[in-house]
Design a protein around this motif. Structure first.
Motif, PDB file in Angstrom:
ATOM      1  N   GLN A  48      41.046  24.722  33.926  1.00 34.21           N
ATOM      2  CA  GLN A  48      40.552  26.087  33.861  1.00 34.21           C
ATOM      3  C   GLN A  48      41.640  27.072  34.249  1.00 34.21           C
ATOM      4  O   GLN A  48      42.612  26.715  34.919  1.00 34.21           O
ATOM      5  CB  GLN A  48      39.366  26.260  34.810  1.00 34.21           C
ATOM      6  CG  GLN A  48      38.122  25.496  34.376  1.00 34.21           C
ATOM      7  CD  GLN A  48      37.497  26.093  33.160  1.00 34.21           C
ATOM      8  OE1 GLN A  48      37.432  27.312  33.024  1.00 34.21           O
ATOM      9  NE2 GLN A  48      37.021  25.256  32.254  1.00 34.21           N
ATOM     10  N   ILE A  49      41.449  28.329  33.831  1.00 37.16           N
ATOM     11  CA  ILE A  49      42.473  29.336  34.104  1.00 37.16           C
ATOM     12  C   ILE A  49      41.852  30.617  34.660  1.00 37.16           C
ATOM     13  O   ILE A  49      40.761  31.012  34.237  1.00 37.16           O
ATOM     14  CB  ILE A  49      43.306  29.606  32.825  1.00 37.16           C
ATOM     15  CG1 ILE A  49      44.412  30.611  33.080  1.00 37.16           C
ATOM     16  CG2 ILE A  49      42.441  30.041  31.664  1.00 37.16           C
ATOM     17  CD1 ILE A  49      45.458  30.645  31.978  1.00 37.16           C
ATOM     18  N   VAL A  50      42.513  31.224  35.613  1.00 38.84           N
ATOM     19  CA  VAL A  50      42.085  32.519  36.144  1.00 38.84           C
ATOM     20  C   VAL A  50      43.203  33.517  35.863  1.00 38.84           C
ATOM     21  O   VAL A  50      44.347  33.291  36.241  1.00 38.84           O
ATOM     22  CB  VAL A  50      41.831  32.438  37.674  1.00 38.84           C
ATOM     23  CG1 VAL A  50      41.413  33.791  38.224  1.00 38.84           C
ATOM     24  CG2 VAL A  50      40.763  31.408  37.974  1.00 38.84           C
ATOM     25  N   PHE A  51      42.892  34.593  35.206  1.00 33.71           N
ATOM     26  CA  PHE A  51      43.921  35.544  34.782  1.00 33.71           C
ATOM     27  C   PHE A  51      44.247  36.587  35.848  1.00 33.71           C
ATOM     28  O   PHE A  51      43.597  36.689  36.876  1.00 33.71           O
ATOM     29  CB  PHE A  51      43.497  36.254  33.496  1.00 33.71           C
ATOM     30  CG  PHE A  51      43.389  35.338  32.320  1.00 33.71           C
ATOM     31  CD1 PHE A  51      42.172  34.780  31.968  1.00 33.71           C
ATOM     32  CD2 PHE A  51      44.515  35.014  31.574  1.00 33.71           C
ATOM     33  CE1 PHE A  51      42.068  33.918  30.885  1.00 33.71           C
ATOM     34  CE2 PHE A  51      44.418  34.155  30.487  1.00 33.71           C
ATOM     35  CZ  PHE A  51      43.192  33.604  30.141  1.00 33.71           C
ATOM     36  N   GLN A  52      45.270  37.405  35.511  1.00 28.39           N
ATOM     37  CA  GLN A  52      45.752  38.364  36.488  1.00 28.39           C
ATOM     38  C   GLN A  52      44.845  39.580  36.632  1.00 28.39           C
ATOM     39  O   GLN A  52      44.521  39.998  37.727  1.00 28.39           O
ATOM     40  CB  GLN A  52      47.151  38.845  36.083  1.00 28.39           C
ATOM     41  CG  GLN A  52      47.611  40.014  36.933  1.00 28.39           C
ATOM     42  CD  GLN A  52      49.036  40.419  36.630  1.00 28.39           C
ATOM     43  OE1 GLN A  52      49.637  39.943  35.688  1.00 28.39           O
ATOM     44  NE2 GLN A  52      49.588  41.280  37.450  1.00 28.39           N
ATOM     45  N   ASP A  53      44.478  40.174  35.496  1.00 30.92           N
ATOM     46  CA  ASP A  53      43.809  41.453  35.550  1.00 30.92           C
ATOM     47  C   ASP A  53      42.299  41.297  35.609  1.00 30.92           C
ATOM     48  O   ASP A  53      41.670  40.968  34.618  1.00 30.92           O
ATOM     49  CB  ASP A  53      44.199  42.277  34.313  1.00 30.92           C
ATOM     50  CG  ASP A  53      43.618  43.670  34.354  1.00 30.92           C
ATOM     51  OD1 ASP A  53      43.830  44.415  33.396  1.00 30.92           O
ATOM     52  OD2 ASP A  53      42.954  44.013  35.346  1.00 30.92           O
ATOM     53  N   PRO A  54      41.710  41.561  36.760  1.00 31.16           N
ATOM     54  CA  PRO A  54      40.260  41.369  36.874  1.00 31.16           C
ATOM     55  C   PRO A  54      39.464  42.347  36.014  1.00 31.16           C
ATOM     56  O   PRO A  54      38.279  42.168  35.803  1.00 31.16           O
ATOM     57  CB  PRO A  54      39.987  41.593  38.363  1.00 31.16           C
ATOM     58  CG  PRO A  54      41.127  42.384  38.871  1.00 31.16           C
ATOM     59  CD  PRO A  54      42.304  42.050  38.019  1.00 31.16           C
ATOM     60  N   TYR A  55      40.145  43.385  35.522  1.00 28.16           N
ATOM     61  CA  TYR A  55      39.428  44.369  34.720  1.00 28.16           C
ATOM     62  C   TYR A  55      39.319  43.969  33.266  1.00 28.16           C
ATOM     63  O   TYR A  55      38.295  44.151  32.638  1.00 28.16           O
ATOM     64  CB  TYR A  55      40.072  45.749  34.879  1.00 28.16           C
ATOM     65  CG  TYR A  55      39.832  46.289  36.268  1.00 28.16           C
ATOM     66  CD1 TYR A  55      40.750  46.065  37.283  1.00 28.16           C
ATOM     67  CD2 TYR A  55      38.652  46.948  36.580  1.00 28.16           C
ATOM     68  CE1 TYR A  55      40.498  46.504  38.573  1.00 28.16           C
ATOM     69  CE2 TYR A  55      38.392  47.388  37.867  1.00 28.16           C
ATOM     70  CZ  TYR A  55      39.318  47.168  38.855  1.00 28.16           C
ATOM     71  OH  TYR A  55      39.067  47.583  40.133  1.00 28.16           O
ATOM     72  N   SER A  56      40.361  43.396  32.709  1.00 23.05           N
ATOM     73  CA  SER A  56      40.275  43.033  31.295  1.00 23.05           C
ATOM     74  C   SER A  56      39.795  41.606  31.075  1.00 23.05           C
ATOM     75  O   SER A  56      39.478  41.223  29.962  1.00 23.05           O
ATOM     76  CB  SER A  56      41.635  43.216  30.620  1.00 23.05           C
ATOM     77  OG  SER A  56      42.573  42.365  31.214  1.00 23.05           O
TER      78      SER A  56
END
Lengths: 327, 316, 267
Positions: B89-97
């Motif tokens: 699984q992956i968690v991205f940088q920008d919590p908004y997009s």
């Protein structure tokens, strides 16, 4: 030393969904001639609004509630457009976070630096000479080559240096930098920072550095103001504050920052989150709801501004017996 | 030590419509072991985000192999491919997009369960609630849209989405970089405690040295599409061997000396040889024409530098 | 839902088209007169109690003709929009989502279609199939198709690389799930907007084509037909041209207002 900037009891409110909410709350701040001062805080604390106020760039939906901002002894809050035209670039200059949008992609960068001064009357030839002098000062090696380049051909650090040149073309007395290095890589950040410091001190330009990184600014600034939710909670010499913060917010913030020395241990994080502008209450200390050492009085009454030596802080825990005198 | 994810001589380039090729990653070799927190540190342009996308199979590499639990991920099909998507699984940088603003928090966290056909509607709701508790999200946010949440809370949602399907490897692509300092600490604490609880392996990608020093077991340093050094955390901080790493550590720790290099490189300049040779203080002619390989100089400490290789040979 | 009804343009547009729609709806059950009944004695009679909107040059009741004619125009509009949508949307989706070769090929096709002026297209169809409801329908569908394809393509192009889409992909979501769940909801307003505008354009085009004699043939009434017939009598019997023109304007304006409203709501 002469004060080039003096903010006295300044309050600014923003129109949020029809209600007027205080975004900047009775702040006092000053910058002396040739000095580098930092204004730090997390998002929503009002530091950017303060910076914009000094340059007359506050949003239309805002209202000044009190105080004055003295730039070279003149109150800019009473300025009209023509006053700003005279003063911007000349007495106060500003650099923002995102270098790409501040430069026009259609023109060569050298030209853009030149333009910054022909507005106020230098001849084209003299402007070019000055532009190239500044480029040398900020550390460009191949000046002729870079002069003819377009913004998209330069790296982030280089663009930011170009913006520094533009900002300093007319030798302003005050340079405001709002998070100028946040969009840059760690190594380039440092270089740009030092460049800003070196060039401005060589021209005796004062520097007001806005940032969220207390550690970073301490490398170039002498004094710092710490903001939280529109108020200045602590101020003093950078190194003093880093080593021994007086205000619980500063203390908790510094101790929650990760580092290799804290490996294996849980970070003492500040609980909760920063409330939005709409839900802010103007009662008592803004940090009280999240403060580990909060007393009942903290939630009710605004802590007084006290002073101890070069330090100023606003907290009910700071007692007169320990040398904190109301000011 | 079980190998969880391995890159074997992986390269990747972007080709645009006009045929221009941009080399993003070249000859990447690394192994991530089960249960560890492996960090990838580098500046923008180093290719670290591309590496994250390759690891989660959002992109396919041009050459070399990427294996997950000893299976080539690019050759997976059908059920084994679905299993891969469950395990990594992956968690991205920008919590908004990274959160679809038209969906409620509940349906966002529920989605991985639906994709992998886990449980019925009732069971899924229970699992979502349990996960929200786990990441510290109040249940009052269940039927709320992401627009009502702050960055820190959104990132918790992103973590919940990643963990609800019980993966074994989680890729964190600059997942705390966009957060305020005080929130960063909360999320880091959460990540550390969840790792212990759920037996997770982390691939942590960042540019922030302080975060890496705190959380990582081993660190790989990237520069311009290549890995220049790999070492356990303390070793890297105490004894950085590659000159780029040295500069990075010096810039990250609060030294009074201005050891900063003049990195005035212009974007398109790509020469032969070591990418750092134009800026390195001890670059030789060989450095400018040949690319050094990643070699184990000391126990568990890999460097890609000719000068280091020479001094090792001298000491043998 | 309530958001829609607070928007002035949307509501006004809705009122306008409702007026025209209800007129044609009533016409399904009741017509004051047989729209094709000729009554030379009543030729060009003005507004009166027996003929609420007067009579045309052959003594036919204008109101009845409008009730039937608007039905024809509206159904042509609806059907052509529906067909344009059904064909154009998947084309645009494939082009926008896949990109690359598929995009190039599909867009070349769409561009070719767009480069034909509507009149030419209609002329060609009429030459082959003869003027009728069907040939009009085909012409209007072909004219509206490119617009749908382009809008949908644009929507897919700009949304396919959004981080939340990548996030779903990384968790193993199938392509159809991504399209239905994560992209279409974000472009639904654009599609509605396009449908609205295309409807208005269809009605206008039909009017124009019938006016030129390429579409609905006499004695069947349609907006274009009636406008064409009325133009010679503008000075003598203005009531003849005013009613169809007014209804046409209401319909087209109504749809445009709805489109504006939708765009405002989106912002």
């Amino acid at each position: 030393m002469k004060k080039v900037l003096e903010i006295k009891n300044y309050s600014l409110a923003l129109n949020v969904n029809g209600l007027l909410k205080q975004a900047v709350n009775n702040i006092d701040l000053y910058v002396e001639e040739g000095e580098a001062v930092a204004l730090v805080g997390e998002s929503g604390c009002g530091k950017s609004l303060t910076a914009l106020s000094i340059a007359g760039l506050t949003p239309k939906k805002s209202q000044v509630l009190s105080g004055e901002i003295l730039l070279n002894q003149e109150n800019v809050l009473s300025y009209h457009d023509q006053d700003w035209r005279r003063v911007r670039g000349n007495e106060v200059s500003m650099i923002f976070q995102e270098p790409m949008t501040a430069l026009d992609p259609l023109y060569k960068v050298g030209l853009q630096i030149e333009e910054a001064s022909t507005i106020h009357g230098l001849s084209r030839k003299k402007a070019r000479v000055r532009a190239q002098q500044l480029m040398e000062k900020v550390g460009f090696n191949d000046i002729d080559k870079v002069y003819k380049m377009y913004p998209h051909q330069l790296s982030g650090g280089m663009r930011q240096r170009i913006l520094i040149c533009i900002a300093l073309m007319e030798s302003p007395t005050m340079l405001i930098a709002d998070e100028p290095t946040t969009a840059l890589d760690a190594m380039v950040q440092r270089q740009v920072l030092y460049t800003m410091k070196d060039v401005s001190s060589s021209m005796n330009t004062s520097l007001l550095f806005i940032s969220h990184d207390l550690d970073l600014v301490s490398q170039v600034c002498r004094r710092v103001y710490v903001m939280y939710q529109g108020k200045i909670v602590e101020s003093g010499l950078c190194h003093d504050i880093l080593v021994e913060p007086s205000h619980p917010y500063t203390r908790d913030l510094l101790s929650s920052m990760p580092s290799i020395h804290k490996r294996g241990k849980e970070l003492p994080a500040i609980k909760g989150s920063v409330p939005s502008l709409e839900s802010r209450k103007n009662k008592g200390c803004p940090f009280a709801p999240r403060c580990k050492q909060a007393m009942p009085i903290c939630l009710e009454i605004n802590p007084p501004n006290t002073q101890k030596g070069t330090r100023k802080a606003s907290c009910h825990l700071l007692k007169e017996e320990n040398g904190w005198i109301p000011c | 030590m079980d190998t969880m994810l391995a890159f074997n001589d992986v390269s990747f380039s972007y080709k645009n419509n006009r045929g221009r090729v941009k080399k993003v990653l070249q000859n990447i070799n690394l192994t991530i072991n089960k249960g560890e927190t492996f960090a990838l540190i580098g500046e923008s342009g180093s290719g670290k985000s591309t590496l994250a996308e390759l690891s989660s199979r959002l992109l396919l590499c041009d050459s070399g192999t990427i294996t997950f639990e000893n299976q080539n991920i690019q050759k997976l099909k059908g059920a084994s491919l679905k299993a891969f998507y469950k395990n990594v699984q992956i968690v991205f940088q920008d919590p908004y997009s990274s959160l679809d603003e038209k969906k409620t928090i509940c349906s966002l966290i529920e989605e991985p369960l639906i994709i992998h056909h886990v449980g019925n509607k009732k069971e899924r709701l229970e699992m979502v609630k349990a996960m929200m508790d786990e990441v510290g999200l109040s249940q009052m946010y269940l039927h709320v849209l992401p627009t009502k949440l702050s960055g820190g809370l959104r990132q918790r949602v992103a973590i919940a989405i990643a963990l609800i399907i019980k993966p074994s490897l989680v890729i964190l692509d600059e997942s705390v970089s966009a957060l305020d300092v005080s929130i960063q600490a909360q999320v880091l604490n959460l990540l550390v405690s969840l790792q212990k609880k759920l037996n997770l392996t982390y691939l942590f990608i960042t540019h922030d040295l302080q975060v890496v020093g705190y959380i990582a077991d081993r660190i790989a340093v990237m520069y311009r599409g290549r890995i220049v050094e790999i070492a356990p955390t303390r070793e890297l901080f105490d004894n950085p061997l590659h000159y780029y790493t040295r500069n990075l550590i010096a810039a990250g720790t609060n030294n009074d000396q201005k050891e900063a290099q003049n990195t005035f490189f212009i974007e398109d300049k790509e020469g032969e040889g070591c990418a750092f040779s134009t800026l390195c203080q001890r670059a030789t002619e060989r450095c400018k024409s040949e690319v050094p390989e990643l070699v184990e100089i000391q126990q568990d400490h890999f460097v890609s530098c000719f000068t280091m290789l020479e001094s090792k040979k001298l000491h043998q | 839902m309530s958001v829609y009804f607070k928007n002035k343009s949307f509501v006004l547009g809705l009122i306008f088209i409702s007026l025209v729609f209800s007129l044609s709806f009533v016409g399904l059950f009741y017509l004051p007169y047989d729209p094709n009944q000729i009554d030379i004695a009543a030729k060009l009679q003005g507004v009166s109690r027996s003929h609420l909107l007067g009579c045309d040059n052959l003594g036919r009741d204008i109101l009845s003709r409008l009730m039937v004619g608007s039905r024809i125009s509206i159904s042509l509009g609806f059907l052509s929009v529906a067909l344009s949508f059904l064909i154009g949307t998947p084309l645009g989706a494939i082009a926008g989502y896949k990109g690359g070769k598929s995009d190039e090929v599909l867009m070349k096709f769409i561009d070719t279609l767009m480069s034909f002026p509507g009149i030419l297209l209609a002329l060609m169809l009429v030459a082959v199939l003869g003027p009728s409801f069907t040939s009009m329908l085909i012409a209007l569908t072909l004219m509206g198709l490119p617009r749908f394809a382009r809008v949908v393509r644009g929507g897919f192009l700009s949304n396919r690389n959004k981080t939340y889409v990548l996030s779903s992909k990384a968790r193993g979501a199938s392509t159809s799930r991504i399209i239905w769940n994560h992209i279409l909801p974000h472009i639904s307003i654009d599609i509605l907007n396009t449908a609205s505008i295309t409807f208005a354009t269809s009605v206008m085009s039909e009017a124009g084509l019938s006016y030129l004699g390429l579409g609905i043939q006499p004695p069947n009434p349609s907006f274009g037909q009636m406008l064409s017939g009325a133009q010679s009598y503008i000075l003598i019997a203005p009531h003849y041209i005013v009613s169809p023109a007014l209804l046409l304007i209401l319909l087209v304006l109504g749809f445009n207002l709805i489109g504006d409203g939708l765009r405002e709501i989106q912002q």
